[in-house]
Structures are given as C-alpha cells and as structure tokens.
Design a protein around this motif. Structure first.
Motif, PDB file in Angstrom:
ATOM      1  N   LEU A  15       0.841  -1.189   0.000  1.00 19.60           N
ATOM      2  CA  LEU A  15       0.000   0.000   0.000  1.00 19.60           C
ATOM      3  C   LEU A  15       0.879   1.244   0.000  1.00 19.60           C
ATOM      4  O   LEU A  15       0.653   2.196  -0.752  1.00 19.60           O
ATOM      5  CB  LEU A  15      -0.887  -0.004   1.251  1.00 19.60           C
ATOM      6  CG  LEU A  15      -2.082   0.909   1.197  1.00 19.60           C
ATOM      7  CD1 LEU A  15      -3.017   0.502   0.093  1.00 19.60           C
ATOM      8  CD2 LEU A  15      -2.810   0.892   2.526  1.00 19.60           C
TER       9      LEU A  15
ATOM     10  N   TYR B   5       2.132   1.982  -3.370  1.00 18.94           N
ATOM     11  CA  TYR B   5       1.137   2.637  -4.218  1.00 18.94           C
ATOM     12  C   TYR B   5       1.003   4.108  -3.870  1.00 18.94           C
ATOM     13  O   TYR B   5       0.928   4.972  -4.754  1.00 18.94           O
ATOM     14  CB  TYR B   5      -0.221   1.947  -4.067  1.00 18.94           C
ATOM     15  CG  TYR B   5      -0.315   0.671  -4.873  1.00 18.94           C
ATOM     16  CD1 TYR B   5      -0.151   0.732  -6.253  1.00 18.94           C
ATOM     17  CD2 TYR B   5      -0.580  -0.546  -4.281  1.00 18.94           C
ATOM     18  CE1 TYR B   5      -0.245  -0.407  -7.017  1.00 18.94           C
ATOM     19  CE2 TYR B   5      -0.669  -1.697  -5.038  1.00 18.94           C
ATOM     20  CZ  TYR B   5      -0.501  -1.625  -6.411  1.00 18.94           C
ATOM     21  OH  TYR B   5      -0.593  -2.752  -7.173  1.00 18.94           O
ATOM     22  N   ARG B   6       1.022   4.327  -2.532  1.00 18.98           N
ATOM     23  CA  ARG B   6       0.858   5.721  -2.123  1.00 18.98           C
ATOM     24  C   ARG B   6       2.015   6.563  -2.626  1.00 18.98           C
ATOM     25  O   ARG B   6       1.828   7.679  -3.117  1.00 18.98           O
ATOM     26  CB  ARG B   6       0.774   5.807  -0.597  1.00 18.98           C
ATOM     27  CG  ARG B   6      -0.521   5.189  -0.074  1.00 18.98           C
ATOM     28  CD  ARG B   6      -0.733   5.525   1.359  1.00 18.98           C
ATOM     29  NE  ARG B   6      -0.935   6.966   1.528  1.00 18.98           N
ATOM     30  CZ  ARG B   6      -1.022   7.548   2.715  1.00 18.98           C
ATOM     31  NH1 ARG B   6      -0.926   6.842   3.802  1.00 18.98           N
ATOM     32  NH2 ARG B   6      -1.207   8.842   2.802  1.00 18.98           N
TER      33      ARG B   6
ATOM     34  N   ALA C 230       3.765   5.931  -5.237  1.00 20.03           N
ATOM     35  CA  ALA C 230       3.604   6.070  -6.687  1.00 20.03           C
ATOM     36  C   ALA C 230       2.598   7.173  -7.010  1.00 20.03           C
ATOM     37  O   ALA C 230       2.841   8.018  -7.879  1.00 20.03           O
ATOM     38  CB  ALA C 230       3.137   4.744  -7.281  1.00 20.03           C
ATOM     39  N   ILE C 231       1.494   7.161  -6.262  1.00 20.76           N
ATOM     40  CA  ILE C 231       0.455   8.163  -6.543  1.00 20.76           C
ATOM     41  C   ILE C 231       0.963   9.565  -6.217  1.00 20.76           C
ATOM     42  O   ILE C 231       0.819  10.507  -7.012  1.00 20.76           O
ATOM     43  CB  ILE C 231      -0.818   7.853  -5.735  1.00 20.76           C
ATOM     44  CG1 ILE C 231      -1.474   6.605  -6.323  1.00 20.76           C
ATOM     45  CG2 ILE C 231      -1.790   9.028  -5.772  1.00 20.76           C
ATOM     46  CD1 ILE C 231      -2.634   6.093  -5.519  1.00 20.76           C
TER      47      ILE C 231
ATOM     48  N   LEU D 284      -4.188   3.027 -12.046  1.00 16.83           N
ATOM     49  CA  LEU D 284      -3.675   2.669 -10.721  1.00 16.83           C
ATOM     50  C   LEU D 284      -4.756   2.827  -9.669  1.00 16.83           C
ATOM     51  O   LEU D 284      -4.990   1.946  -8.832  1.00 16.83           O
ATOM     52  CB  LEU D 284      -2.485   3.567 -10.399  1.00 16.83           C
ATOM     53  CG  LEU D 284      -1.663   3.170  -9.185  1.00 16.83           C
ATOM     54  CD1 LEU D 284      -0.973   1.851  -9.451  1.00 16.83           C
ATOM     55  CD2 LEU D 284      -0.630   4.241  -8.895  1.00 16.83           C
TER      56      LEU D 284
ATOM     57  N   ARG E 142      -7.254   0.176  -9.956  1.00 10.02           N
ATOM     58  CA  ARG E 142      -6.753  -1.085  -9.393  1.00 10.02           C
ATOM     59  C   ARG E 142      -6.814  -1.058  -7.882  1.00 10.02           C
ATOM     60  O   ARG E 142      -7.232  -2.016  -7.240  1.00 10.02           O
ATOM     61  CB  ARG E 142      -5.300  -1.279  -9.836  1.00 10.02           C
ATOM     62  CG  ARG E 142      -5.098  -2.608 -10.532  1.00 10.02           C
ATOM     63  CD  ARG E 142      -3.692  -2.732 -10.987  1.00 10.02           C
ATOM     64  NE  ARG E 142      -2.950  -3.630 -10.127  1.00 10.02           N
ATOM     65  CZ  ARG E 142      -1.671  -3.923 -10.320  1.00 10.02           C
ATOM     66  NH1 ARG E 142      -1.012  -3.360 -11.307  1.00 10.02           N
ATOM     67  NH2 ARG E 142      -1.049  -4.755  -9.540  1.00 10.02           N
ATOM     68  N   LEU E 143      -6.389   0.059  -7.327  1.00  7.90           N
ATOM     69  CA  LEU E 143      -6.393   0.193  -5.865  1.00  7.90           C
ATOM     70  C   LEU E 143      -7.802   0.094  -5.315  1.00  7.90           C
ATOM     71  O   LEU E 143      -8.044  -0.545  -4.302  1.00  7.90           O
ATOM     72  CB  LEU E 143      -5.785   1.529  -5.464  1.00  7.90           C
ATOM     73  CG  LEU E 143      -4.273   1.571  -5.452  1.00  7.90           C
ATOM     74  CD1 LEU E 143      -3.802   2.948  -5.058  1.00  7.90           C
ATOM     75  CD2 LEU E 143      -3.714   0.546  -4.485  1.00  7.90           C
TER      76      LEU E 143
END
Lengths: 835, 164
Positions: free
Chosen positions: A5, A8-9, A11-12, A195, A198-199
C-alpha cells in the motif's frame, strides 16, 4: 500488504508531484508565449518605419507645392521638415535600431539618411525664412534620399517579416512542446486512473475478504468452547464470549469495561499479574503472554477459585497492545487427574503391601519350617522303625518342597521390587555341575531315566559368578526335565566360548519328553503358567520356577532359551557370561554329599529369639558333641559373652530388644573375651538383604535359615579348623603354619615382630589423632597394615582393618577410638599365637 | 466639427494636408487642443504652462522606440479629462501628421497613460516626438507592453477629442 500500500501511495504522490511539475512547466510556457504574443512590438515598429516613406512623400509634396507657389506657410513647411526628421530618429533608436542593427544593407541605407538629416537641419535652422534656393536644394536632397527612404522602409518590412517568421517558428515550437507536455500529462493521468482503479478494486476485494473473515471470526469466538477474553493494555476487558460467561459467571454487559484484575484474577495473583503486565508492556518480554499453555487459577463471580488452562497471545494495533486470553476450565480434568493419581497411589500401596505380605509370610513360614526340618533331621539320628523312617523321610521331602516354594515366592518378590542381588564368587565349573548331577541323579533313577553330563574340555576351569544362582537355575531346569519326561534320558551339556574378557558359558538341558508346541514356547516362561495335556495332566511349566530362572539369568546378563517340538523332546539352554578365574573351588561349593569333616568339640553360643529354633539348633550342636549355651536376644548374648570366651557364636539377625547386627558390632568394638570369636549370622529373610550389613558389623559368615544338620556340620568343621583351639588356647593359623614350614619359626617370628611393630605405630598414630582430619591417610594406612595381616594369615586382624579402611573411605571417623582399642586388644591376643 | 469630419473620412496625406492647412497651423503648434465632449462645438486649447499647472505624474521606463531608460513627466490623461469635465466613452487622440487612435475612457488609469510634456526633464521638440507624447509606464507592468498600448502611444500629439 502495508508496504504494498505504501508503495502505491508513493507512486500516486510521485504521480501527483510530476503532474504539478508538468503543470507548472506548462503554465510558465504558456505565460511566456502569452507575453511574447502580447508584448510583441514588431508590427508597430514596421509601421513606424513604413511611416518614414509617407512623411518624406508629404515633405516632398509640401516642397513641390511651395516651389509651385502654393499657400504653404513657412511654419507648416518647418513642421513637415521636423516630422520627417523625427521619423529618421525612429530608425536610429529603439526596436528599429535593433532590427537594423547588424544588417549591412541597412547601414548603407541609413548613412545617406543621416547625412540628409544633418544637412537639412543645417539648412532649416538657418535664421530667417527659407529662400527659393534653399527650397530647391532641400527638394533635391529629398528627391535624392527618397529611394533610400523607400528602400529602408522596404528593408524594415522584410526584416520585420523575417523576425515575425522566426517568432512564428518559435511559437510553433513552443506549441509543439506544450502539446507534448499535454500528451504526457494525459498519459500520466491515464496511468494514475488505472492505478487508482486497481487500488479501488483491491480495496473493495480486501474489504469483502475482511468482512468475511470478521464474520467468521465473530462466529468462531462466539461458538468457541474455550472462554475467550480480550483486554487492552490497561487490562480493561473489551471482549467476552459466551463460553466466558458460562465459565466465569459474569455477563458480557457486566464485565466489559472492568479490568481483569478486578474481576476474575484471584486476589493472591493480582500483584503478580499487575507486575507481569507492566513488565511486558515495558520490555516486551513475555512470560505468560505468547508463552504457550500454562495452568493457573481463576476466580468465578461467586468468588470460587478454580484451575484453568490459559493461553495468552498479544497483537499490536494503532491503539496499542491487545491481549487475547483463551481460557479453559480444567477443574473437572483436575479432579479426574487427582482421582487417577489417588487410584495409582492406592494400587502402588496395595502392590507394596502384597510384596510386604509375601516377604513377611515367607519369613513367617520359614521360621516354623526351620523347626520342622531341624527336628526331622534330629529325629532321623534316633533309632526309628523302617515305617517311622519312611514317614520322617516323607515329612522331610514335603518340608523341603514347601521351603522351595517359599523361596520362589521370595525370589519373585525380590525380582519385582528390583532387590534381587547377585553374589559373585569364585567357583570351579566342573565341580559345580558334577555335584549337581550327583544330587539329582537319584531323582532321575527313580523314574528309570538316565542323567548324563558332558563338559567341553575348554570349560574345565574356574570362573567368577553367582554360582548359587547358576545352581538354582540348573536344578530347576533338570528337575523340570525329570518331572516331565516319562522315559529316556536327560543330558546336561556344558560348552562355551571364551571372549576377550568374559566367557559365554552354555548349559544345555536336553530331555526326551513330550516336547512343547511352538505356540507355547514362550508361554512356559510366564509366571504361574503350567501347560497341560488334554487329559488335564500337568506336563510342563511348574508355576514360578522357569519364570524366575529366566529372570535371574537375564539379571546375570544371560538368558534361557527353549528349543522344542512336540514329540521330539525339549532343550532348555542357559547362557551366562562368566569371568574366567583359575581359582581353588570355593568351600561353599563343596558337594553336599561329601562326608562332613569331623570338628573338634567347641564352645558355642546360640543367640536366637525363637524358642523352637534355638532349641533345635542347640540340640543339633549338642548332638555333634559341642558345648552349647543359649541366649534369647542381643542383650542376653552380650551378657553371656562378657564372661565366657566362645569359639563360635550363631547369631540370629532379627531379634527383639537388641538385634544381631548391633550385638555383633558391640562384641567387636568393646574388646571383651569374644571380640574375635567367629560369628555366624543367621536370617530367615533370604540370602542377601543382610549380608553386607552383617559383614560390616563383623560377622564372619552368613547363613539363611533353616540351617540343616549337614550344613551345620560343615560350618562348625570349617570354623574350628581356622579358629582357635578349644577352650581358648592360642593356636597358629593355617597360613602361619605354612609360613613356619616354609621359612622356619625364627624367620616367621622376625616377620611377625616387624608386623606388630608396624601395627603398634599405626594404632599409636590413630590414638594421637593423626588421622582425625585425614580419612584418606587413615584408609591408606589401614590398607597397608591389612595387606600385611593377610600375608601372615592373621584373619582376625584383617577383618577389622578392612572395616576401618572402608569407614575411612566413606569419611566416617565417628567411632575411631573404640575401633582402634578393639584392634589393640585383638593384636595382643594374636601375638600370642606366634611360636 | 467639419474638419474633424474631414480628417476622419479622408485618408492619405492629401487629406491630412488639407485639414492641417486650416486650423492646426493657424494656432500655436505647441498648444494642445482638447474637445471635452462630443457635443462641444469648440475645442479648448491648453498651453504647456496650463498643462504644467495641472497635477503631474512622473515615471521612468524603457520604450520600444528609444534607447535605454527614459524619465517621462506630464499630466495623466484621465486627470486631464476629469479636469475638463469630459463626457463620453471614447477618447480620440490625433498627432501632428494626423495619425489618430482611439481609446475607451473606461480603460484610462489614474497614472497611465500620461500626456508627457517632458522627457528626461526637457520639453520635447517636434523633431524628437514632441511636443506631447502619450506614454504608458511599460516597465511597471507587462500589461502595458501590448500592441494596443503601443499603438495608443501616440507622439507629436496635437489634438484630443472625446467622442461618443
């Protein structure tokens, strides 16, 4: 999961950062374009330059008009000149100058213009109105310069167009760049959308899974048979399932929000619980927590304490540590456990009682048997009719069988309680088996059976082992063979293998009996098993005999094996490991049927509390021609022995008032007239239990009751041979006699002198306390003197010295002084035996 | 009124010539003719002294027509129109060579543009874009650096008329 997670964070966030950056770039790009577009002054400059041509045309026209005699005023003409001149300034300054700056063509064009300006200014600034000539000159100059003016204007336009072209190209480039950025932005946004999608999907899946597992968990907790209690790090209860309600008697509503300490932890454990929790939260080191199952106590609401099995785990979440306790009420299990333990203890007690009972019964039976056999032996020495003699014979045989059974019961008890002890001694193997066959041969002959013996030559030698046990086993095996064989013969074959240190000796007893079926081969070794034929007649197995024999054989490191087939007879093979030793056959192993040596008349004291046994033993000895006195217990013995010196004392071990062990110890220690008398210990308790104790106390021999007439003959003869001459006269020992013969009396006296000097030095040292703090030195000195005593055959000294050595090695110097005193007294009497 | 019409209808320097022939050159070339309202029949003439008597505004800026920084001072157009009680929505400004430009009055700011009477403290000759030059403080704000404002920066200003 969490790192995923976070990834992802990151990446975002990075995506958003990039977006912002790109957006910034775009904005700045667009702004700069906007500025360029709005601030561009190219067109205005071109206009200004183009106006130059117009103003010169105006000036030319005004001049033409003036020359043609028009109405143009002097002021107006002047204004036109000024305006045209001001236009020239424009070309030379500002953006126009920049536009033309590097252009060679422009420089060529501007130079005549500047010349024109200078000349015109000179002309027009002349005082007074311009004359006709001036006007003409001016008109010519204007005409001359006009192509240049036109050209510079055209050049301006073309340069301006060029500049515009460049700007447009730049603008197009910027637009392309911005477009690129916009596309990149769109791609990035698309990526982020994917993304995010997907999340979102993943989060939705996870939510669903979490919901399922949460439902599952809830129902698991609710349905659990164990009480499950959840608490936070302050010990406050936050979860309490249905089983917990049952176990503790609290309802969920009542207990939630209260602490474990205040509710179900017993008062005596609250401090420990509190400290444990504090320690765990401070150090994270668990003792109970995460430590697996532990058994503790808990409190019901009713205040009743009960045992629980507890397993505590902990989890960490955002709010801190949470404890989950799985608690099982084990009070019923504990009660059952206790019941089982009680039952086991009861069974053990019963078993012990049984063994005790057997031992006591055996003892109680042996004592009267002692009397019966003794009296029967005595009876047989009197004049009897043949019929009476037969009756006596039957009574003796029956008593012997009864005695054998008692002994077997005792053996079983010993084997079961693990108290069976082996007594290894040196023995001569051929002598052992020969005597055995001699004893059993009459029995075989009665049934018209042959009994043969074969001994391998290699086995004709001495060994060390418990010969009595070997004899017992072989007697049992041969006895059984005789019992269960109807015709034919029984062979005893002795063979063996000599190993590096021990020899494996094999005794094979083969009979020509009915044989044993394969399925019963092992059964015959079980307790109380007797195989029977169809007609109900006992054929094999005699209850305890074989079972005991095998157990004893195994305790000796050997075994008994059976090889048999129905109709082909049986072979029982005893195999025992024995230590080799070429020694003289032990006196105990002397065949029973050899005629007892005749003993000199001795002075004998019989100490025995049982009246019958005392009387029987006394009568036997009396019948053998000895001078017998009797004592009823140890105390009586000490009294009687205080005044008279005896040659032999027969001492029962178990007696009231004072037992035989204590009486012997005191006789030896007090140094009276019987300090060195041969003492024969007697016990009904079997052969081993008191042997060591008796030896330590100072008994010279040890015999199990009942004592038979033949055995008594042997004992007295043996003792009188080595003991003092009757009536206390000092006599040299056998060893001493041998020494005298070998060395001559003088030499022996010399050696004796040296020995007694050494002994004196030893006892003096002991009296002075040289050994009081040094048991090792005492043991060493005792050992040395003991060796010398043995060499001279001074057995009376050897025994107490051995005792001293043993006591010293055990560190026991408590009664050193009386022992040494006794030794002194003994030494004095022994000295007298020297020639 | 008539000549105004002329100047607006006729293009080319002949027309300019014609219009300039009569009133412009008849009066002082350095005086500024101002028609404060569309309805007014006669323009007001303001001399340099009269302009100097009004509130002055001064700034320093570069221009696309001059080299380096230049200090301009003069009367803000807005203040001038206010002073004369101008009524209307658009102001027309005309140069000596009859170059003309219009500007909505609503776009006038307190200090931009000004009718510059002096450049670097000196009055300006016709040869050097004088006597009056409408200028904006171009450097003070990029918004002044537009083609529109450049076109409104009229030099050799001679007449100001409020129209509509």
């Amino acid at each position: 999961m969490r790192t995923g997670l976070n990834g992802y964070r990151v990446a975002i966030l990075a995506g958003f950062g990039l977006l912002l950056l790109v957006l910034g770039l775009m904005v700045s790009n667009l702004l700069s374009q906007l500025r360029d577009l709005s601030a561009a002054a190219g067109d205005n400059t071109q206009w200004s330059i183009a106006q130059l041509d117009t103003e010169f045309a105006n000036l030319d026209a005004t001049l033409a008009d003036k020359l043609a005699g028009g109405t143009v005023s002097q002021e107006e003409l002047q204004l036109r000149i000024d305006i045209a001149l001001s236009r020239l300034n424009i070309v030379n300054s500002g953006r126009a100058a920049v536009l033309f700056g590097q252009n060679a063509e422009a420089a060529d064009l501007i130079a005549p213009l500047n010349t024109f300006a200078t000349e015109t200014i000179a002309l027009s600034d002349k005082p007074g109105p311009l004359g006709l000539d001036d006007l003409r000159a001016l008109r010519d100059m204007v005409k001359t310069v006009r192509p240049d003016v036109r050209n510079i204007a055209l050049l301006g336009v073309s340069l301006g167009a060029e500049q515009s072209q460049q700007r447009r190209a730049g603008f197009a480039q910027q637009l392309t760049r911005t477009g690129g950025i916009a596309i990149a932005l769109l791609v990035l946004m698309g990526g982020l959308m994917v993304l995010l999608d997907r999340l979102l999907r993943r989060a939705a899946n996870r939510d669903a899974a979490l919901l399922t597992s949460s439902k599952l968990l809830t129902s698991t907790v609710a349905a659990s048979l164990d009480a499950i209690v959840t608490a936070d790090d302050s010990g406050k209860i936050i979860g309490f399932n249905a089983s917990a309600e049952d176990v503790f008697g609290w309802t969920r509503q009542e207990i939630i929000g209260q602490t474990m300490e205040d509710t179900f932890i017993p008062h005596r454990m609250r401090d420990a619980h509190h400290n444990g929790m504090t320690r765990y939260l401070e150090t994270g080191k668990p003792r109970v927590v995460d430590g697996g199952r532990v058994e503790l106590a808990a409190l019901r609401k009713s205040g009743e304490e009960f045992p629980v099995e507890l397993n505590i785990t902990s989890i960490e979440d955002d709010e801190g540590t949470k404890f989950i306790a799985y608690i099982r009420d084990i009070s019923e299990r504990k009660i059952d456990e206790q019941k089982l333990i009680d039952a086991r203890d009861r069974a053990e007690r019963t078993d012990r009682a049984k063994s005790q009972f057997l031992t006591v019964m055996s003892h109680e039976m042996r004592t009267p048997l002692n009397g019966i056999l003794g009296v029967l032996d005595l009876l047989k020495t009197t004049k009897l009719t043949p019929q009476q003699e037969r009756y006596a014979q039957i009574a003796t045989a029956s008593s012997e069988i009864l005695l054998e059974h008692t002994n077997e019961a005792l053996d079983i008890t010993r084997i079961e309680t693990g108290t069976l002890q082996l007594t290894p001694q040196a023995f001569d193997l051929p002598e052992l088996v020969t005597s055995l066959v001699d004893v059993l041969e009459p029995l075989a002959r009665e049934k018209q059976l042959g009994l043969t013996l074969q001994i391998e030559d290699a086995m004709r030698m001495g060994f060390v082992g418990d010969s009595n046990r070997v004899r017992q086993i072989l007697t049992n095996l041969i006895g059984n063979a005789i019992k269960f064989t109807e015709s034919g013969r029984i062979d005893l074959a002795v063979s063996g293998i000599h190993g590096p240190k021990l020899s494996s000796v094999k005794f094979a007893v083969t009979d020509t009996g009915a044989g044993i079926a394969p399925e019963h081969l092992e059964q015959v070794f079980e307790d109380f098993v007797a195989l029977s034929h169809g007609e109900g007649r006992q054929t094999r197995g005699d209850g305890l005999g074989l079972s005991i024999s095998r157990k004893i054989a195994r305790q000796m490191g050997g075994d008994i094996n059976l090889n048999s087939a129905l109709g082909n007879g049986s072979t029982f093979t005893l195999t025992v490991p024995l230590e080799r030793r070429d020694a003289i056959p032990d006196k105990d192993a002397r065949p029973a049927d050899t005629p007892p040596p005749t003993a000199r008349p001795c002075k004998i004291l019989v100490v025995e509390d049982n009246n019958i046994n005392r009387k029987v033993l006394g009568d036997m000895l009396d019948g053998m021609g000895h001078d017998v006195q009797e004592a009823v217990d140890g105390a009586d013995c000490l009294q009687k022995a205080g005044g008279t010196k005896f040659d032999i004392i027969f001492m029962d071990i178990s007696m009231p008032v004072m037992d035989g062990i204590e009486a012997t110890t005191r006789l030896r220690a007090e140094g009276g007239p019987n300090a060195h008398t041969q003492i024969v210990g007697l016990t009904a308790h079997g052969r081993e239990e008191y042997r060591e104790e008796a030896q330590r106390a100072g008994m010279n021999r040890f015999h199990t009751k009942p004592i038979r007439l033949d055995a008594l003959h042997s004992i007295v003869a043996d003792i009188s041979a080595i003991a003092h001459a009757p009536l206390g006269a000092a006599a040299p020992t056998d060893a001493l006699r041998d020494l005298c013969e070998a060395l001559g009396p003088d030499k022996v006296n010399e050696i004796g002198e040296r020995f007694f000097t050494e002994l004196d030095a030893y006892t003096t040292q002991a009296h002075q306390g040289a050994f009081d703090d040094d048991p090792a030195a005492l043991a060493e000195a005792s050992h040395k003197v003991k060796g010398a005593a043995a060499l001279l055959g001074l057995h009376a000294l050897e025994a107490p010295l051995a005792e001293l050595e043993q006591a010293a090695r055990a560190g026991d110097l408590s009664d050193l002084t009386p022992r040494i005193k006794a030794l002194d007294a003994l030494a004095a009497s022994e000295r007298a035996t020297f020639p | 009124m008539t000549h105004t019409h002329h100047s607006r209808i006729l293009a080319g320097f002949l027309a300019v010539f014609a219009s300039a022939a009569t009133p412009v050159l008849a009066q002082d070339a350095l005086a500024l003719q101002i028609t404060a309202a569309a309805s007014a029949s006669e323009p007001v003439e303001l001399s340099l002294e009269a302009l100097d008597a009004l509130d002055q505004s001064t700034f320093t800026t570069t221009t696309i027509w001059t080299d380096g920084e230049t200090r301009f001072s003069g009367v803000p157009l807005k203040a001038l129109l206010a002073h004369l009680g101008a009524q209307g929505s658009t102001v027309e400004m005309v140069a000596l060579n009859d170059y003309a430009v219009t500007m909505p009055i609503a776009e006038l700011e307190d200090d931009a543009p000004i009718i510059a009477t002096r450049m670097n403290g000196e009055t300006m000759s016709v040869r050097d874009k004088g006597p009056y030059w409408v200028v904006f403080p171009y450097d003070s704000d990029p918004k002044y650096k537009t083609e529109v404002n450049y076109s409104r920066s009229i030099w050799q200003l001679n007449r100001v008329r409020v129209i509509d």
